[in-house]
Write a protein that holds these residues in place. Structure first.
Motif, PDB file in Angstrom:
ATOM      1  N   LYS A 160       1.580  20.797   5.918  1.00 10.82           N
ATOM      2  CA  LYS A 160       1.606  19.460   5.331  1.00 10.82           C
ATOM      3  C   LYS A 160       1.932  19.518   3.855  1.00 10.82           C
ATOM      4  O   LYS A 160       1.921  20.574   3.214  1.00 10.82           O
ATOM      5  N   VAL A 161       2.231  18.340   3.325  1.00  6.98           N
ATOM      6  CA  VAL A 161       2.478  18.155   1.897  1.00  6.98           C
ATOM      7  C   VAL A 161       1.449  17.162   1.392  1.00  6.98           C
ATOM      8  O   VAL A 161       1.230  16.114   2.009  1.00  6.98           O
ATOM      9  N   SER A 162       0.785  17.476   0.295  1.00  7.06           N
ATOM     10  CA  SER A 162      -0.219  16.572  -0.269  1.00  7.06           C
ATOM     11  C   SER A 162      -0.032  16.465  -1.772  1.00  7.06           C
ATOM     12  O   SER A 162       0.555  17.342  -2.410  1.00  7.06           O
ATOM     13  N   LEU A 163      -0.522  15.366  -2.330  1.00 10.28           N
ATOM     14  CA  LEU A 163      -0.411  15.134  -3.759  1.00 10.28           C
ATOM     15  C   LEU A 163      -1.424  15.967  -4.536  1.00 10.28           C
ATOM     16  O   LEU A 163      -2.572  16.121  -4.118  1.00 10.28           O
ATOM     17  N   THR A 164      -1.008  16.496  -5.672  1.00 19.51           N
ATOM     18  CA  THR A 164      -1.954  17.066  -6.626  1.00 19.51           C
ATOM     19  C   THR A 164      -2.589  15.919  -7.409  1.00 19.51           C
ATOM     20  O   THR A 164      -2.205  14.753  -7.251  1.00 19.51           O
ATOM     21  N   VAL A 165      -3.547  16.235  -8.252  1.00 18.29           N
ATOM     22  CA  VAL A 165      -4.150  15.194  -9.101  1.00 18.29           C
ATOM     23  C   VAL A 165      -3.070  14.561  -9.966  1.00 18.29           C
ATOM     24  O   VAL A 165      -2.982  13.323 -10.098  1.00 18.29           O
ATOM     25  N   GLU A 166      -2.225  15.398 -10.571  1.00 19.95           N
ATOM     26  CA  GLU A 166      -1.142  14.883 -11.408  1.00 19.95           C
ATOM     27  C   GLU A 166      -0.146  14.082 -10.557  1.00 19.95           C
ATOM     28  O   GLU A 166       0.378  13.057 -11.013  1.00 19.95           O
ATOM     29  N   GLY A 167       0.075  14.535  -9.327  1.00 15.93           N
ATOM     30  CA  GLY A 167       0.985  13.826  -8.445  1.00 15.93           C
ATOM     31  C   GLY A 167       0.486  12.438  -8.088  1.00 15.93           C
ATOM     32  O   GLY A 167       1.273  11.490  -7.980  1.00 15.93           O
ATOM     33  N   SER A 168      -0.840  12.293  -7.905  1.00 17.68           N
ATOM     34  CA  SER A 168      -1.416  10.972  -7.596  1.00 17.68           C
ATOM     35  C   SER A 168      -1.199  10.004  -8.747  1.00 17.68           C
ATOM     36  O   SER A 168      -0.842   8.838  -8.539  1.00 17.68           O
ATOM     37  N   VAL A 169      -1.427  10.492  -9.972  1.00 17.41           N
ATOM     38  CA  VAL A 169      -1.220   9.648 -11.153  1.00 17.41           C
ATOM     39  C   VAL A 169       0.252   9.273 -11.272  1.00 17.41           C
ATOM     40  O   VAL A 169       0.607   8.112 -11.528  1.00 17.41           O
ATOM     41  N   TYR A 170       1.113  10.262 -11.051  1.00 13.22           N
ATOM     42  CA  TYR A 170       2.556  10.016 -11.198  1.00 13.22           C
ATOM     43  C   TYR A 170       3.054   9.061 -10.112  1.00 13.22           C
ATOM     44  O   TYR A 170       3.908   8.204 -10.375  1.00 13.22           O
ATOM     45  N   GLU A 228       1.385   6.629  -8.706  1.00  8.59           N
ATOM     46  CA  GLU A 228       0.989   5.262  -9.062  1.00  8.59           C
ATOM     47  C   GLU A 228       1.971   4.663 -10.068  1.00  8.59           C
ATOM     48  O   GLU A 228       2.455   3.540  -9.902  1.00  8.59           O
ATOM     49  N   ARG A 229       2.278   5.427 -11.122  1.00 11.02           N
ATOM     50  CA  ARG A 229       3.207   4.927 -12.142  1.00 11.02           C
ATOM     51  C   ARG A 229       4.617   4.776 -11.569  1.00 11.02           C
ATOM     52  O   ARG A 229       5.329   3.821 -11.878  1.00 11.02           O
ATOM     53  N   CYS A 230       5.016   5.737 -10.764  1.00 16.07           N
ATOM     54  CA  CYS A 230       6.337   5.724 -10.147  1.00 16.07           C
ATOM     55  C   CYS A 230       6.504   4.471  -9.285  1.00 16.07           C
ATOM     56  O   CYS A 230       7.545   3.798  -9.324  1.00 16.07           O
ATOM     57  N   THR A 231       5.473   4.149  -8.503  1.00 13.38           N
ATOM     58  CA  THR A 231       5.532   2.972  -7.637  1.00 13.38           C
ATOM     59  C   THR A 231       5.662   1.704  -8.461  1.00 13.38           C
ATOM     60  O   THR A 231       6.426   0.792  -8.109  1.00 13.38           O
ATOM     61  N   ARG A 232       4.910   1.624  -9.556  1.00 14.47           N
ATOM     62  CA  ARG A 232       5.010   0.446 -10.429  1.00 14.47           C
ATOM     63  C   ARG A 232       6.427   0.276 -10.958  1.00 14.47           C
ATOM     64  O   ARG A 232       6.987  -0.832 -10.964  1.00 14.47           O
ATOM     65  N   VAL A 233       7.011   1.379 -11.436  1.00 11.28           N
ATOM     66  CA  VAL A 233       8.362   1.322 -12.006  1.00 11.28           C
ATOM     67  C   VAL A 233       9.369   0.861 -10.963  1.00 11.28           C
ATOM     68  O   VAL A 233      10.182  -0.038 -11.204  1.00 11.28           O
ATOM     69  N   LEU A 234       9.327   1.466  -9.782  1.00 11.01           N
ATOM     70  CA  LEU A 234      10.285   1.123  -8.740  1.00 11.01           C
ATOM     71  C   LEU A 234      10.101  -0.313  -8.265  1.00 11.01           C
ATOM     72  O   LEU A 234      11.077  -1.027  -8.002  1.00 11.01           O
ATOM     73  N   ASP A 235       8.842  -0.757  -8.159  1.00  7.97           N
ATOM     74  CA  ASP A 235       8.590  -2.139  -7.749  1.00  7.97           C
ATOM     75  C   ASP A 235       9.094  -3.126  -8.796  1.00  7.97           C
ATOM     76  O   ASP A 235       9.660  -4.175  -8.466  1.00  7.97           O
ATOM     77  N   GLU A 236       8.873  -2.810 -10.077  1.00  4.44           N
ATOM     78  CA  GLU A 236       9.350  -3.691 -11.144  1.00  4.44           C
ATOM     79  C   GLU A 236      10.874  -3.794 -11.125  1.00  4.44           C
ATOM     80  O   GLU A 236      11.444  -4.869 -11.323  1.00  4.44           O
ATOM     81  N   ILE A 237      11.530  -2.677 -10.879  1.00  2.00           N
ATOM     82  CA  ILE A 237      13.001  -2.696 -10.830  1.00  2.00           C
ATOM     83  C   ILE A 237      13.488  -3.524  -9.643  1.00  2.00           C
ATOM     84  O   ILE A 237      14.431  -4.322  -9.772  1.00  2.00           O
ATOM     85  N   GLU A 238      12.815  -3.381  -8.491  1.00  2.00           N
ATOM     86  CA  GLU A 238      13.191  -4.184  -7.331  1.00  2.00           C
ATOM     87  C   GLU A 238      13.016  -5.667  -7.622  1.00  2.00           C
ATOM     88  O   GLU A 238      13.875  -6.485  -7.286  1.00  2.00           O
ATOM     89  N   ASP A 239      11.884  -6.034  -8.267  1.00  2.00           N
ATOM     90  CA  ASP A 239      11.644  -7.434  -8.594  1.00  2.00           C
ATOM     91  C   ASP A 239      12.672  -7.946  -9.591  1.00  2.00           C
ATOM     92  O   ASP A 239      13.171  -9.073  -9.478  1.00  2.00           O
ATOM     93  N   VAL A 250      -4.733   2.599  -4.709  1.00  2.00           N
ATOM     94  CA  VAL A 250      -4.027   3.113  -5.880  1.00  2.00           C
ATOM     95  C   VAL A 250      -3.420   4.472  -5.575  1.00  2.00           C
ATOM     96  O   VAL A 250      -2.232   4.720  -5.807  1.00  2.00           O
ATOM     97  N   GLY A 251      -4.229   5.367  -5.020  1.00  2.00           N
ATOM     98  CA  GLY A 251      -3.765   6.727  -4.780  1.00  2.00           C
ATOM     99  C   GLY A 251      -2.665   6.818  -3.743  1.00  2.00           C
ATOM    100  O   GLY A 251      -1.832   7.717  -3.803  1.00  2.00           O
ATOM    101  N   GLU A 252      -2.644   5.872  -2.789  1.00  2.00           N
ATOM    102  CA  GLU A 252      -1.648   5.919  -1.727  1.00  2.00           C
ATOM    103  C   GLU A 252      -0.511   4.925  -1.947  1.00  2.00           C
ATOM    104  O   GLU A 252       0.347   4.771  -1.071  1.00  2.00           O
ATOM    105  N   GLY A 253      -0.509   4.254  -3.103  1.00  2.00           N
ATOM    106  CA  GLY A 253       0.582   3.345  -3.414  1.00  2.00           C
ATOM    107  C   GLY A 253       0.642   2.134  -2.502  1.00  2.00           C
ATOM    108  O   GLY A 253       1.721   1.625  -2.196  1.00  2.00           O
ATOM    109  N   ILE A 254      -0.518   1.639  -2.052  1.00  2.00           N
ATOM    110  CA  ILE A 254      -0.576   0.491  -1.152  1.00  2.00           C
ATOM    111  C   ILE A 254      -0.704  -0.785  -1.979  1.00  2.00           C
ATOM    112  O   ILE A 254      -1.516  -0.862  -2.907  1.00  2.00           O
TER     113      ILE A 254
END
Length: 297
Positions: free
Chosen positions: A55-65, A67-78, A135-139
Motif C-alpha cells: 500500500k501507499v500511505s501519507l506521511t505527516v508532511e504528506g497529510s499537511v501537503y 490538505e493545502r494541495c486540495t485547497r489550491v486545486l479546488d480554488e483553481i477549479e472554482d 481534513v486528512g483525507e481531503g473530504i
C-alpha cells in the motif's frame, strides 16, 4: 512537468492509495505518475508518501501537503468555473463521506435528480460507517449520524432518526419474544462496535427521559450498518436501528418490532465540513441538496 498537473497526480495517488490505480484513473503511464510524485518530493525536500509492497500511505508532511494541495486545486477549479459557459452552474469534484445505509437507501437513489440539476458536478462518494478524517483525507463534507464529538467541524443539523428494537421471526421462534427489560439477559444482541475505539456500543433504552443501558450476550459484533441488519435478518440477535429504510421489511413481516415501550433515543443527523474550508459553490450545492433530501423531523 507542470506543477499543477503534479499536484493533481499527487492528490489522486493519495486518494487511491496506489500508484497503479492512480495511473489507471488518470489514464497516464505508471512511470509518469511515479516520477511526478518523486519530483514533488525532491522539490520540497520531504517524503510525502510511504511506499510498501502492499500500500501507499501519507506521511505527516504528506497529510499537511494534501490538505493545502486540495485547497489550491479546488480554488483553481472554482475560479475557472467563473469563466466557463454562463458561470451559473457549479462544476468540479465534490468528495463526500456518507453513512452506509443512509447512502444506499436515501441518497444514492435520488442522485439522478441531483445530476439533472448540477450536470457539471462529479461526486466521489465514500459510503462506510467509519468516521473519516475530513481534513486528512481531503473530504469536502460528510453526513454524520449520532452525537458529534469533533469540535473542529462546522455542523448543520438536519434532524433526527427515530430508532426501534427489531428481531427476525426466526430468532423469535427460537428464543421467544422479549416482553420486558428483565427478559433481555436471556436474549442475544447483534453488537455494533465503534470504528474509532473498537468498543461494542451499549444496548440502550430511554426511561423517564434518561438514556440507560443494559448488558446483553452476543455471538457476533460488526462495524457495518448493512452487516448489522443482515445479522439480524439471519436470526443472530436483536438490533437497534432507525425505522427509516426498514418499512418494507416490517410490512413484509421479515422484521419484527419488539419492546416498543423501551426504545433507544433518536439519533441526530448532521452534515459537517471543516472550519478551515470555505464552501465552494459545488460543495454548497451538494450540502444544500443533502439537507433538502434528509430534512428530518
Amino acid at each position: 512537468m507542470d506543477q499543477l498537473k503534479s499536484l493533481h497526480i499527487f492528490r489522486t495517488v493519495a486518494e487511491c492509495k496506489s500508484f497503479a490505480m492512480a495511473a489507471e484513473q488518470l489514464d497516464l503511464p505508471r512511470p509518469t505518475v511515479t516520477h511526478a510524485v518523486q519530483a514533488l518530493e525532491r522539490q520540497l525536500g520531504v517524503r510525502l508518501l510511504q511506499r510498501t509492497t502492499r500500500k501507499v500511505s501519507l506521511t505527516v508532511e504528506g497529510s499537511v501537503y494534501l490538505e493545502r494541495c486540495t485547497r489550491v486545486l479546488d480554488e483553481i477549479e472554482d475560479m475557472n468555473g467563473l469563466f466557463t459557459g454562463s458561470g451559473a452552474k457549479p462544476a468540479g469534484v465534490v468528495r463526500v463521506d456518507l453513512p452506509e445505509r443512509l447512502a444506499r437507501h436515501q441518497l444514492i437513489p435520488r442522485l439522478p435528480a441531483f445530476f439533472d440539476q448540477y450536470p457539471d458536478i462529479q461526486l466521489r462518494v465514500g459510503a462506510t460507517d467509519r468516521f473519516a478524517d475530513l481534513v486528512g483525507e481531503g473530504i469536502d463534507c460528510a453526513v454524520r449520524v449520532g452525537t458529534l464529538r469533533d469540535s473542529s467541524l462546522v455542523a448543520k443539523r438536519l434532524g433526527q432518526l427515530e430508532q426501534a428494537n427489531f428481531a427476525a421471526p426466526a430468532y423469535l421462534a427460537r428464543h421467544g419474544t422479549p416482553q420486558h427489560l428483565t427478559d433481555l439477559p436471556h436474549h442475544y444482541a447483534v453488537n455494533f462496535f465503534s470504528s474509532q475505539t473498537g468498543r461494542d456500543l451499549d444496548w440502550e433504552y430511554v426511561e423517564h427521559g434518561q438514556t440507560r443501558t443494559v448488558g446483553m450476550r452476543s455471538q457476533v459484533a460488526v462495524s457495518s450498518s448493512e452487516a448489522y441488519l443482515a445479522c439480524c435478518l439471519a436470526g443472530l440477535g436483536l438490533v437497534q436501528i432507525p425505522r427509516l429504510g426498514v418499512e418494507e421489511l416490517l410490512a413484509a413481516g421479515t422484521l419484527v418490532d419488539v419492546l416498543p415501550q423501551w426504545r433507544p433515543a433518536p439519533l441526530p443527523v448532521s452534515v459537517v465540513y471543516s472550519h478551515n474550508r470555505q464552501l465552494s459553490p459545488r460543495v454548497k450545492a451538494f450540502v444544500d441538496w443533502v439537507a433538502a433530501v434528509l430534512l428530518l423531523s
